[in-house]
Motif scaffolding. Structure first.
Motif, PDB file in Angstrom:
ATOM      1  N   HIS A 590       0.833  -1.205   0.000  1.00 48.49           N
ATOM      2  CA  HIS A 590       0.000   0.000   0.000  1.00 48.49           C
ATOM      3  C   HIS A 590       0.869   1.257   0.000  1.00 48.49           C
ATOM      4  CE1 HIS A 590      -3.532   2.474   0.718  1.00 48.49           C
ATOM      5  NE2 HIS A 590      -2.860   3.091   1.689  1.00 48.49           N
ATOM      6  N   GLU A 591       0.509   2.220  -0.850  1.00 46.17           N
ATOM      7  CA  GLU A 591       1.207   3.496  -0.933  1.00 46.17           C
ATOM      8  C   GLU A 591       0.191   4.622  -0.959  1.00 46.17           C
ATOM      9  OE1 GLU A 591       4.096   3.913  -3.980  1.00 46.17           O
ATOM     10  OE2 GLU A 591       5.168   2.057  -3.503  1.00 46.17           O
ATOM     11  N   GLU A 592       0.555   5.739  -0.360  1.00 44.11           N
ATOM     12  CA  GLU A 592      -0.318   6.911  -0.345  1.00 44.11           C
ATOM     13  C   GLU A 592      -0.132   7.724  -1.620  1.00 44.11           C
ATOM     14  OE1 GLU A 592      -2.546   7.525   1.859  1.00 44.11           O
ATOM     15  OE2 GLU A 592      -1.988   5.951   3.295  1.00 44.11           O
ATOM     16  N   GLY A 593      -1.221   8.365  -2.045  1.00 47.48           N
ATOM     17  CA  GLY A 593      -1.136   9.304  -3.155  1.00 47.48           C
ATOM     18  C   GLY A 593      -1.287   8.717  -4.532  1.00 47.48           C
ATOM     19  N   VAL A 594      -1.498   7.413  -4.663  1.00 47.41           N
ATOM     20  CA  VAL A 594      -1.648   6.816  -5.989  1.00 47.41           C
ATOM     21  C   VAL A 594      -3.045   7.112  -6.515  1.00 47.41           C
ATOM     22  CG1 VAL A 594       0.015   5.007  -5.481  1.00 47.41           C
ATOM     23  CG2 VAL A 594      -2.411   4.613  -5.032  1.00 47.41           C
ATOM     24  N   ALA A 595      -3.239   6.901  -7.819  1.00 43.82           N
ATOM     25  CA  ALA A 595      -4.532   7.149  -8.441  1.00 43.82           C
ATOM     26  C   ALA A 595      -5.575   6.178  -7.884  1.00 43.82           C
ATOM     27  CB  ALA A 595      -4.424   6.998  -9.957  1.00 43.82           C
ATOM     28  N   PRO A 596      -6.856   6.579  -7.860  1.00 43.46           N
ATOM     29  CA  PRO A 596      -7.903   5.667  -7.359  1.00 43.46           C
ATOM     30  C   PRO A 596      -8.108   4.440  -8.234  1.00 43.46           C
ATOM     31  CG  PRO A 596      -8.867   7.673  -8.273  1.00 43.46           C
ATOM     32  CD  PRO A 596      -7.391   7.909  -8.219  1.00 43.46           C
ATOM     33  N   THR A 597      -7.514   4.434  -9.414  1.00 41.60           N
ATOM     34  CA  THR A 597      -7.608   3.267 -10.301  1.00 41.60           C
ATOM     35  C   THR A 597      -6.403   2.345 -10.169  1.00 41.60           C
ATOM     36  OG1 THR A 597      -6.614   4.622 -12.067  1.00 41.60           O
ATOM     37  CG2 THR A 597      -9.019   4.482 -12.004  1.00 41.60           C
ATOM     38  N   ASP A 598      -5.516   2.596  -9.204  1.00 42.47           N
ATOM     39  CA  ASP A 598      -4.290   1.817  -9.077  1.00 42.47           C
ATOM     40  C   ASP A 598      -4.596   0.391  -8.619  1.00 42.47           C
ATOM     41  OD1 ASP A 598      -1.144   2.558  -8.967  1.00 42.47           O
ATOM     42  OD2 ASP A 598      -1.604   0.960  -7.545  1.00 42.47           O
ATOM     43  N   SER A 599      -3.803  -0.579  -9.115  1.00 42.45           N
ATOM     44  CA  SER A 599      -4.011  -2.001  -8.797  1.00 42.45           C
ATOM     45  C   SER A 599      -3.890  -2.281  -7.305  1.00 42.45           C
ATOM     46  CB  SER A 599      -3.006  -2.869  -9.557  1.00 42.45           C
ATOM     47  OG  SER A 599      -3.156  -2.728 -10.955  1.00 42.45           O
ATOM     48  N   ARG A 600      -3.152  -1.445  -6.582  1.00 46.89           N
ATOM     49  CA  ARG A 600      -3.008  -1.660  -5.138  1.00 46.89           C
ATOM     50  C   ARG A 600      -4.339  -1.508  -4.409  1.00 46.89           C
ATOM     51  NH1 ARG A 600       1.192   1.676  -6.815  1.00 46.89           N
ATOM     52  NH2 ARG A 600       3.310   0.879  -6.525  1.00 46.89           N
ATOM     53  N   LEU A 601      -5.278  -0.786  -5.016  1.00 43.75           N
ATOM     54  CA  LEU A 601      -6.569  -0.521  -4.379  1.00 43.75           C
ATOM     55  C   LEU A 601      -7.648  -1.493  -4.826  1.00 43.75           C
ATOM     56  CD1 LEU A 601      -6.535   3.379  -4.719  1.00 43.75           C
ATOM     57  CD2 LEU A 601      -5.711   1.979  -2.815  1.00 43.75           C
ATOM     58  N   ARG A 602      -7.294  -2.469  -5.630  1.00 47.03           N
ATOM     59  CA  ARG A 602      -8.287  -3.435  -6.103  1.00 47.03           C
ATOM     60  C   ARG A 602      -8.684  -4.343  -4.947  1.00 47.03           C
ATOM     61  NH1 ARG A 602      -8.273  -6.795 -11.766  1.00 47.03           N
ATOM     62  NH2 ARG A 602      -9.934  -8.260 -11.228  1.00 47.03           N
ATOM     63  N   PRO A 603      -9.966  -4.393  -4.567  1.00 47.00           N
ATOM     64  CA  PRO A 603     -10.346  -5.098  -3.328  1.00 47.00           C
ATOM     65  C   PRO A 603     -10.198  -6.612  -3.392  1.00 47.00           C
ATOM     66  CG  PRO A 603     -12.289  -4.254  -4.471  1.00 47.00           C
ATOM     67  CD  PRO A 603     -11.107  -3.690  -5.174  1.00 47.00           C
ATOM     68  N   ASP A 604     -10.559  -7.258  -4.534  1.00 45.81           N
ATOM     69  CA  ASP A 604     -10.460  -8.718  -4.583  1.00 45.81           C
ATOM     70  C   ASP A 604      -9.011  -9.176  -4.529  1.00 45.81           C
ATOM     71  OD1 ASP A 604      -9.932  -7.596  -7.025  1.00 45.81           O
ATOM     72  OD2 ASP A 604     -10.956  -9.137  -8.200  1.00 45.81           O
ATOM     73  N   GLN A 605      -8.128  -8.428  -5.152  1.00 45.54           N
ATOM     74  CA  GLN A 605      -6.701  -8.768  -5.125  1.00 45.54           C
ATOM     75  C   GLN A 605      -6.129  -8.606  -3.718  1.00 45.54           C
ATOM     76  OE1 GLN A 605      -4.353  -7.426  -8.574  1.00 45.54           O
ATOM     77  NE2 GLN A 605      -2.890  -6.582  -7.126  1.00 45.54           N
ATOM     78  N   ARG A 606      -6.571  -7.550  -3.013  1.00 43.56           N
ATOM     79  CA  ARG A 606      -6.089  -7.332  -1.652  1.00 43.56           C
ATOM     80  C   ARG A 606      -6.591  -8.431  -0.714  1.00 43.56           C
ATOM     81  NH1 ARG A 606      -1.900  -4.807  -0.177  1.00 43.56           N
ATOM     82  NH2 ARG A 606      -2.488  -3.071  -1.525  1.00 43.56           N
ATOM     83  N   LEU A 607      -7.862  -8.829  -0.878  1.00 49.32           N
ATOM     84  CA  LEU A 607      -8.414  -9.897  -0.049  1.00 49.32           C
ATOM     85  C   LEU A 607      -7.674 -11.211  -0.279  1.00 49.32           C
ATOM     86  CD1 LEU A 607     -12.229  -9.134  -0.384  1.00 49.32           C
ATOM     87  CD2 LEU A 607     -10.893  -9.072   1.732  1.00 49.32           C
ATOM     88  N   MET A 608      -7.333 -11.487  -1.536  1.00 51.83           N
ATOM     89  CA  MET A 608      -6.604 -12.726  -1.819  1.00 51.83           C
ATOM     90  C   MET A 608      -5.217 -12.707  -1.173  1.00 51.83           C
ATOM     91  SD  MET A 608      -5.251 -14.347  -5.357  1.00 51.83           S
ATOM     92  CE  MET A 608      -4.401 -15.928  -5.305  1.00 51.83           C
ATOM     93  N   GLU A 609      -4.542 -11.554  -1.236  1.00 50.83           N
ATOM     94  CA  GLU A 609      -3.214 -11.460  -0.626  1.00 50.83           C
ATOM     95  C   GLU A 609      -3.283 -11.727   0.877  1.00 50.83           C
ATOM     96  OE1 GLU A 609      -0.119  -8.201  -1.549  1.00 50.83           O
ATOM     97  OE2 GLU A 609      -0.922  -7.656   0.410  1.00 50.83           O
ATOM     98  N   LYS A 610      -4.377 -11.302   1.521  1.00 50.15           N
ATOM     99  CA  LYS A 610      -4.537 -11.523   2.957  1.00 50.15           C
ATOM    100  C   LYS A 610      -4.968 -12.943   3.297  1.00 50.15           C
ATOM    101  CE  LYS A 610      -5.662  -6.699   4.031  1.00 50.15           C
ATOM    102  NZ  LYS A 610      -6.703  -5.769   4.558  1.00 50.15           N
ATOM    103  N   GLY A 611      -5.301 -13.743   2.270  1.00 48.07           N
ATOM    104  CA  GLY A 611      -5.691 -15.120   2.503  1.00 48.07           C
ATOM    105  C   GLY A 611      -7.182 -15.346   2.575  1.00 48.07           C
ATOM    106  N   HIS A 612      -8.013 -14.320   2.332  1.00 46.01           N
ATOM    107  CA  HIS A 612      -9.471 -14.447   2.379  1.00 46.01           C
ATOM    108  C   HIS A 612      -9.989 -14.758   0.971  1.00 46.01           C
ATOM    109  CE1 HIS A 612      -8.747 -12.884   6.291  1.00 46.01           C
ATOM    110  NE2 HIS A 612      -8.633 -11.606   5.929  1.00 46.01           N
TER     111      HIS A 612
END
Length: 693
Positions: A590-612
């Protein structure tokens, strides 16, 4: 035999059993049929008829398989499945013979008892009844005897039919064993010769790491050789490369080098191709994460999902996150910059062919992260972006944007403060073929050095994922890559050798030749796309003697090879973190200041990284449905404004940070960065970005 009607069975694999005095049970795989005759005699007639029909079906199948099995034809190995089927048929025949034998014993004993009772008869009425019973028993005995004779004849015919096959297979195996013994003996002799030649070669034992070859076998030099005694010959394998490399000592070939390459010096103090500067120095200014949550162990039936997807585009197959890794395709594309220091080093090259060597090593290094990465990255949403703002530690800024969804296409632009720029538009074309998955990246990659103006263009090779259904997944890179310097007309031809179980080559091997604008070979490249690349300066070239098949290869006499690139070791516990490299572990941080369309903000990808993963699958379906709804709205708006006949023509998404232009070097339409992203980030003004998440 083929059967298309519902309820039919294959007689070749059917089995018949008796349930009671009048019942018959037919078994074929998982299906079972129960038949009932009016009497025991009728039941035996049915069993005999079915056995004859089965024997004819087996004979018909055997005759089809034996059409090419004449004695005068070439011997071929027997297929294992066919052998198992034959053994199964013979076993069934033996079972039938045993059944018939039991029936003969049973009915024979019954007939004997009836005859004994007949002898003690005194009343005529009883005599007629017993005579009728004796007649019925005799009929059953005759039918059973005929069935056994037929079964014996079928067994004999089946054994004779396959005896020729087994004889040919045995002969083939004997010949293969003799051939294998001869090959092993020859390899032992060559290995012994190689060891003797290596020990006797001056200077080899003290510095064995500088040896460089395209093949694996050392060809000893004859007594009448005109070459110097310090020259070693390494011959290539058949059908592997089109040239042979010969290594010479650097001292004696300096003279030849001076006459052909001008001011290019190959010394240990070379500041361009010297091995000491291959790894960037200095710790990063920003502390990055070094691990992510371990990958959960979820079981999933792959075939249940893939069986209806054969021949379809991979991007159109709905996949659960179980087959993904927690990175998007935009982030995987950015991973190609892991060995950016090769381009930083190439900036300082004064020779364009030396610069080409480093560019070629960079193009190969982008595949090193794929050797264990058999998971599929997330398909980016239309309009999704990914930035890599690493001017402080990597000296570059990278921006990717998904500019098309069908077909999936991503535009990429990189600016380096060290004096080079890279851009590309990659369209992923993929096909699932049942046993393997082919991934073909389409589009040209451009690299330009500002100081020299050298402009390089090349395309990616084909990636293939094997054992999709059965076995351990593994990935291979195949094909040719041509790198062209459009300013100097220098060229580099790289060949990715496909893996073969029977090949004598090094696994994942890459070989190539760098040529100048006159087409003269200057460097030989060799290595593997998952480990390292080396280059060797060519000082002389000559044609070799024609081989047995008439092919002629070029013999390159080279100086000892130098290391261009070597893969970084994977982080600790990488096998539980999707085999991510150090750079890959930081891409979704996670980084601050990136565009709202950045891949870091994609919710399904973030959930998968956390193991959910269950929640990630639900979120993935929501995002895909939202994207489909957005496309429907664009089509409806287009239909109102342009008319339905032009829907497909005008359903073109307008990228936010890239624009379509004609590439002057390839003549193709490509998305080129039009600017504005980094300025918007500095102002934190993202009002123009779509709401895709």
């Amino acid at each position: 035999m083929a059967h298309t009607c519902r309820g039919t069975i294959n007689l070749c694999t059917a089995h018949f059993d008796k349930e009671d005095s009048c019942g018959i049970m037919l078994t074929n795989g998982a299906r079972t049929y129960h038949l009932k005759a009016s009497s025991e005699v009728e039941r035996q007639h049915w069993i005999t008829t079915l056995e004859l029909a089965k024997a004819k079906a087996v004979h018909l199948m055997s005759s089809h398989s034996d059409d090419s099995g004449d004695d005068d034809e070439t011997t071929s190995p027997t297929d294992k499945s066919e052998l198992h089927c034959t053994i199964k048929d013979l076993s069934l025949k033996l079972d039938d013979l045993g059944t018939c034998n039991d029936l003969i014993a049973k009915h024979g004993a019954a007939l004997q008892r009836s005859l004994s009772e007949l002898e003690g008869l005194k009343i005529p009425y009883e005599s007629s009844e017993k005579l009728k019973a004796v007649n019925e028993r005799a009929t059953l005995f005759r039918i059973t005897s005929n069935a056994m004779i037929n079964a014996c004849r079928d067994f004999l015919e089946l054994a004779e039919t396959h005896s020729r096959k087994w004889q040919r297979a045995l002969q083939y195996e004997q010949e293969q064993r003799i051939h294998l013994e001869e090959t092993i003996e020859q390899l032992a002799k060559q290995h012994n010769s190689l060891e003797r030649a290596f020990r006797s070669a001056p200077g080899r034992a003290s510095n064995p790491t500088k040896s460089f070859s395209e093949g694996s076998f050392l060809t000893p030099k004859g007594e009448d050789s005109e070459e110097d005694e310090d020259t070693e010959y390494f011959d290539a394998m058949e059908d592997s490369t089109s040239f042979i490399t010969v290594i010479t000592e650097a001292k004696e070939d300096r003279k030849a080098e001076g006459g052909t390459t001008g001011s290019v010096e190959w010394t240990s103090t070379d500041n361009v191709l010297d091995n000491t500067s291959l790894v960037p120095k200095g710790p990063p200014k920003v502390k990055r994460r070094v691990r992510i949550p371990d990958k959960p162990n979820y079981s999933l039936n792959l075939w249940s999902i893939m069986k209806n997807c054969i021949g379809r585009e991979l991007s159109k197959i709905p996949m659960p996150v179980n087959f993904n890794e927690p990175l998007s395709m935009l982030q995987r594309l950015t991973e190609d910059l892991e060995y950016h220091h090769l381009l930083d080093k190439a900036v300082h090259c004064t020779s364009s062919v030396e610069q080409m060597c480093l560019v070629a090593a960079f193009s190969v290094s982008s595949y090193s992260t794929t050797v264990h990465r058999i998971a599929k990255p997330f398909n980016p949403m239309l309009g999704e972006t990914f930035e890599l703002d690493r001017l402080d530690d990597m000296g570059l800024r990278s921006l990717c944007e998904q500019v098309s969804h069908h077909p999936p296409s991503a535009a990429h632009h990189v600016f380096s403060k060290h004096g080079w720029s890279l851009w590309q538009e990659i369209t992923i074309s993929s096909k699932f073929r049942g046993k393997y998955l082919s991934i073909m990246p389409l589009g040209a990659i451009h690299l330009e050095f500002q100081a020299s103006g050298n402009h390089y263009v090349w395309r990616k090779s084909t990636s293939t994922v094997h054992n999709i259904i059965v076995g351990k997944l593994w990935i291979d890179q195949t094909g040719d890559i041509e790198i062209v310097n459009h300013k100097t007309k220098d060229q580099c031809q790289l060949k990715f050798l496909p893996y073969s179980y029977f090949s004598k080559e090094v696994h994942r091997k890459v070989s190539g030749v760098v040529s100048d604008s006159q087409g003269k070979a200057q460097y030989v490249l060799s290595g593997s796309w998952d480990e390292q690349m080396e280059c060797a300066k060519i000082v002389q070239s000559s044609p070799s003697s024609p081989s047995s098949d008439g092919k002629q290869k070029t013999v390159y006499q080279t100086l000892p090879a130098k290391l261009l690139w070597k893969k970084y070791p994977l982080p600790e516990n990488a096998e539980n973190m999707y085999y991510f490299s150090e750079l890959a572990l930081t891409l979704n941080e996670h980084e601050e200041g990136v565009a709202p369309t950045d891949s870091r903000l994609r919710p399904d990808q973030r959930l998968m990284e956390k193991g959910h993963w269950d929640e990630a699958n639900t979120e993935k379906q929501r995002l895909e449905e939202k994207q489909r709804a957005s496309r429907r709205r664009r089509l409806e708006a287009c239909a109102r404004g342009c008319g339905s006949e032009d829907e497909k023509e005008t359903d073109v998404y307008m990228p936010l940070w890239f624009e379509k232009r004609v590439d002057p070097h390839t003549g193709e339409m490509a998305c080129i960065y039009k600017g504005g992203y980094w300025e918007a980030k500095e102002r934190q003004d993202w009002h123009m970005c779509p709401n895709i998440f």
